[in-house]
Design a protein around this motif. Structure first.
Motif, PDB file in Angstrom:
ATOM      1  N   ARG A 141       0.906  17.235  -6.688  1.00 15.16           N
ATOM      2  CA  ARG A 141      -0.052  16.381  -5.989  1.00 15.16           C
ATOM      3  C   ARG A 141       0.400  14.925  -6.118  1.00 15.16           C
ATOM      4  N   PHE A 142       0.307  14.202  -5.030  1.00 15.15           N
ATOM      5  CA  PHE A 142       0.636  12.775  -5.074  1.00 15.15           C
ATOM      6  C   PHE A 142      -0.633  11.976  -4.814  1.00 15.15           C
ATOM      7  N   SER A 143      -0.611  10.731  -5.229  1.00 19.22           N
ATOM      8  CA  SER A 143      -1.815   9.899  -5.128  1.00 19.22           C
ATOM      9  C   SER A 143      -1.754   8.879  -3.998  1.00 19.22           C
ATOM     10  N   ARG A 144      -0.551   8.601  -3.494  1.00 17.66           N
ATOM     11  CA  ARG A 144      -0.458   7.547  -2.473  1.00 17.66           C
ATOM     12  C   ARG A 144       0.825   7.733  -1.665  1.00 17.66           C
ATOM     13  N   LEU A 145       0.695   7.512  -0.358  1.00 18.82           N
ATOM     14  CA  LEU A 145       1.849   7.523   0.543  1.00 18.82           C
ATOM     15  C   LEU A 145       1.716   6.308   1.452  1.00 18.82           C
ATOM     16  N   CYS A 146       2.737   5.475   1.494  1.00 16.42           N
ATOM     17  CA  CYS A 146       2.675   4.261   2.323  1.00 16.42           C
ATOM     18  C   CYS A 146       4.027   4.035   2.987  1.00 16.42           C
ATOM     19  N   VAL A 159      -1.189   3.581   5.222  1.00 16.47           N
ATOM     20  CA  VAL A 159      -1.354   3.977   3.823  1.00 16.47           C
ATOM     21  C   VAL A 159      -2.284   5.176   3.762  1.00 16.47           C
ATOM     22  N   ILE A 160      -1.882   6.199   3.006  1.00 17.74           N
ATOM     23  CA  ILE A 160      -2.754   7.333   2.685  1.00 17.74           C
ATOM     24  C   ILE A 160      -2.959   7.320   1.179  1.00 17.74           C
ATOM     25  N   GLN A 161      -4.199   7.238   0.779  1.00 22.39           N
ATOM     26  CA  GLN A 161      -4.502   7.129  -0.649  1.00 22.39           C
ATOM     27  C   GLN A 161      -5.739   7.952  -0.954  1.00 22.39           C
ATOM     28  N   GLU A 162      -5.703   8.630  -2.100  1.00 20.99           N
ATOM     29  CA  GLU A 162      -6.836   9.465  -2.483  1.00 20.99           C
ATOM     30  C   GLU A 162      -7.003   9.372  -3.990  1.00 20.99           C
ATOM     31  N   GLU A 171      -0.872  20.564  -9.277  1.00 22.19           N
ATOM     32  CA  GLU A 171      -1.932  21.181  -8.492  1.00 22.19           C
ATOM     33  C   GLU A 171      -1.867  22.687  -8.650  1.00 22.19           C
ATOM     34  N   ASN A 172      -3.006  23.280  -8.981  1.00 28.48           N
ATOM     35  CA  ASN A 172      -3.056  24.728  -9.156  1.00 28.48           C
ATOM     36  C   ASN A 172      -3.267  25.461  -7.843  1.00 28.48           C
ATOM     37  N   GLY A 176      -5.578  20.994   0.005  1.00 30.74           N
ATOM     38  CA  GLY A 176      -5.708  19.561  -0.215  1.00 30.74           C
ATOM     39  C   GLY A 176      -4.710  18.778   0.610  1.00 30.74           C
ATOM     40  N   ARG A 177      -5.179  17.636   1.070  1.00 31.30           N
ATOM     41  CA  ARG A 177      -4.352  16.796   1.926  1.00 31.30           C
ATOM     42  C   ARG A 177      -3.178  16.192   1.174  1.00 31.30           C
TER      43      ARG A 177
END
Length: 654
Positions: A141-146, A159-162, A171-172, A176-177
């Motif tokens: 799982r990543f937390s940010r893509l820009c 920017v995609i951020q969650e 991630e099990n 999820g995006r």
């Protein structure tokens, strides 16, 4: 190790990276440990899945600010020392963000960025896709893509951020995006509205950043330059292009990774104009005329347009001589001069409502023949809404037209004697004729306003020269001629002859508007060779004779030299005439003086008859021949028949 990556020595590379990872663990080097772990989890690593799983779990522990498990085959004492070092690293406060450029190694995440099109109109949202693919054993799982651009104002729009907890890096589930599933390609769409000031500019992707981890633990920023790609991407793309293996069919929501081509730049172009530009003219153009080019602009927009401007004239980039010999103006009542430009720029023409049109008339003057490409460029401003945002778009529409320029007419000039015989040379102080023939080469009718003969100082006119072509209309292929009687006072001294002067023709199209000025075309007349003659002879005689009626003829002999001339004169009889006068005489003529000889001829036959021939011999100038004399005096005359006598009886009967 760069050579091993570029040449594909993956087994050697894996062995070296495994040893390097042990060293980084024993020395508690955070960044090196993370970097080697990223590559050992990637597609270039030859480790088994269980080994990769262990490395991935250790990497997650490091990202959660925990100590990793010891590497296998390490000395126990060295492991205890390393564990203490790791504990110190975790307890120390410092920067927890590590940015790693991936262009020089092969990480376990691949990235490709692609704009949807090579260009976008400014009133259409710019769209691009970022493709990510993970090669690790477990979902991550990543937390940010820009995405970063050459214009940094767009960076915040892509920017995609969650928000996520540090424990969620591994991630099990595959849902999820922000989750990357091993072996699956994920596509992320970005969309933004380009700025109007970027029209005509290129937008380039400078970097793609993927953030693994969380701020409460540690963050690893994987940074790709441009549109993505790592140390092995170029070689893999080449192999995929050469491969003939058929790709398996995938669901519509998935794509083949090898089929994705990086498109890292796009061009912002102006909004599609919704106006029509029509050009009305009558080609070809004639040299130096005020050529009329009517431009009609009609708005087909659904809202008003404003600040409409017109740029028209010679299209840039053509021959420099054409630029110097082409002028454009809006004032058709005045002839263009050298101060007029070849291209009129940003001429304001006002605003237009939907469906409204306007017309602007341009006048082009082409100084030389040949083809020219003309540009008509219309620009305007219009308000439009895109993605709930109102912007002001500058639109433009251009039309080009190639216009051929031709000569309006050809002028032929010749010198003839007063008997209309062709002359190769003329003689000083002896009148001769200058004849001009004007042949229309224009496909359109020409109106000759006037003509003028501008003589050089070395030439004089026998009479007052007047235009014989005033208001003459010439159709295609028609010609008009003029004749001028001239005299050259002195003989020329050079081999090039004597200058005659200029012939000026003022003209315009017959279909041109009355306020369009006429064009004056100047033709340089040829030089003529002038020679001196020792004796000038001319004759005065009536225009015609009548049978059995006296026909007086006077011959004037003028000595044009500084010497006394001894002249022998004889008259050779003709069967058509009787004559009275001296048949043979010898006389002397002083310098600069003239002698007159009078003869009475009596015609015997009607019709065009040969006059008695006058022979003159100069003792000082043997070269003065009879053939030269025939150029100056008439040799024949028309004789009318004798009139019928009417007696008194006939008159009474009538």
């Amino acid at each position: 190790m760069c050579d091993y990556r570029s040449e594909g020595w993956w087994t050697l590379l894996t062995s070296i990276l495994t040893t390097a990872l042990k060293c980084a663990y024993l020395m508690a080097q955070l960044k090196d440990y993370i970097t080697y772990s990223l590559e050992l989890l990637g597609r270039a690593s030859t480790l088994k899945d269980d080994q990769k799983s262990r490395i991935e779990k250790n990497l997650i522990n490091v990202l959660m600010n925990e100590s990793p498990d010891p590497e296998p085959d390490c000395d126990a004492l060295a492991v205890k020392t390393a564990q203490k070092l790791w504990a110190d690293r975790i307890s120390l406060a410092g920067s927890n963000v590590f940015t790693i450029g991936v262009q020089d190694f092969v990480p376990f995440v691949q990235c490709k960025a692609k704009f949807h099109a090579p260009s976008f109109h400014v009133d259409v949202p710019v769209q691009l896709d970022v493709y990510l693919r993970a090669d690790c054993p477990h979902p991550v799982r990543f937390s940010r893509l820009c995405v970063g651009f050459n214009n940094q104002e767009y960076n915040q729009l892509c920017v995609i951020q969650e928000a996520s907890r540090a424990s969620e890096v591994l991630e099990n589930t595959t849902q999820g995006r922000m989750c990357l599933v091993p072996g699956k390609t994920r596509k992320f769409l970005f969309k933004f509205v380009a700025k109007t000031e970027d029209v005509g500019k290129k937008i380039e992707i400078t970097s793609v950043d993927l953030v693994l981890g969380h701020e409460t633990g540690r963050c690893v920023v994987l940074s790709w330059q441009g549109g993505g790609g790592d140390a092995a991407s170029s070689q893999e793309a080449l192999q995929a292009a050469r491969s003939f293996r058929r790709r398996p069919r995938l669901p519509d929501s998935e794509v083949h990774w090898d089929s994705v081509v990086v498109q890292a730049s796009t061009m912002i172009i102006s909004r599609v104009p919704n106006v029509s530009v029509q050009l009305r003219h009558d080609p070809p153009a004639l040299t130096n005329e005020m050529y009329c080019l009517a431009v009609t602009v009609r708005s087909q927009e659904k809202s008003p347009i404003r600040d409409v401007k017109l740029t028209a004239g010679l299209k840039p980039g053509q021959d420099a001589n054409l630029t110097q010999k082409t002028q454009v103006t809006l004032r058709g009542t005045e002839l263009c001069d050298e101060s007029c430009p070849a291209l009129l720029t940003d001429v304001p023409v006002g605003d237009l409502q939907p469906g409204e049109q306007l017309e602007k008339t341009l006048y082009v003057r082409c100084g030389t023949v040949g083809s020219r490409m003309f540009l008509v460029y219309v620009s305007y401003l219009i308000n439009t809404t895109i993605e709930d945002k109102e912007i002001v778009c500058k639109c433009h529409k251009d039309e080009t037209v190639t216009i051929e320029t031709v000569f309006p007419f050809d002028v032929a000039v010749k010198f003839v004697s007063t008997k209309f015989e062709h002359l190769e040379r003329v003689y000083a102080d002896i009148p001769f004729l200058l004849m001009t023939d004007l042949l229309s080469a224009s496909p359109w009718a020409l109106t000759i306003a006037s003509s003028e003969l501008q003589l050089a100082p070395s030439m004089t006119s026998v009479d007052q020269p007047e235009s014989q072509l005033d208001r003459v209309v010439l159709q295609t292929g028609e010609s008009a001629s003029e004749c001028f009687c001239l005299r050259c006072p002195a003989a020329g001294t050079g081999d090039g002859g004597v200058a005659t002067g200029h012939y000026v023709v003022s003209w315009k199209r017959a279909s041109a508007a009355p306020d369009i000025p006429v064009v004056s075309t100047v033709v340089t007349l040829p030089h003529v060779i002038v020679e001196s003659i020792p004796l000038h002879v001319n004759a005065d005689l009536p225009p015609f004779g009548r049978v059995r009626e006296s026909l007086p003829v006077r011959y004037h002999l003028q000595n044009t030299t500084d010497l006394v001339q001894d002249v022998e004169i004889s008259v050779e009889p003709s069967d058509a005439f009787m004559f009275s006068g001296l048949k043979q005489i010898r006389l002397r003529i002083l310098p600069g003086t003239a002698q007159e000889m009078l003869y009475n001829f009596y015609p015997l036959m009607a019709g065009c008859q040969q006059l008695p021939s006058l022979h003159i011999s100069l003792l000082r100038f043997p070269g003065f021949t009879h053939q030269l004399l025939r150029r100056f005096i008439p040799t024949s005359i028309f004789v009318k028949p004798q009139g019928r006598l009417v007696d008194d009886a006939s008159i009474a009967a009538a």
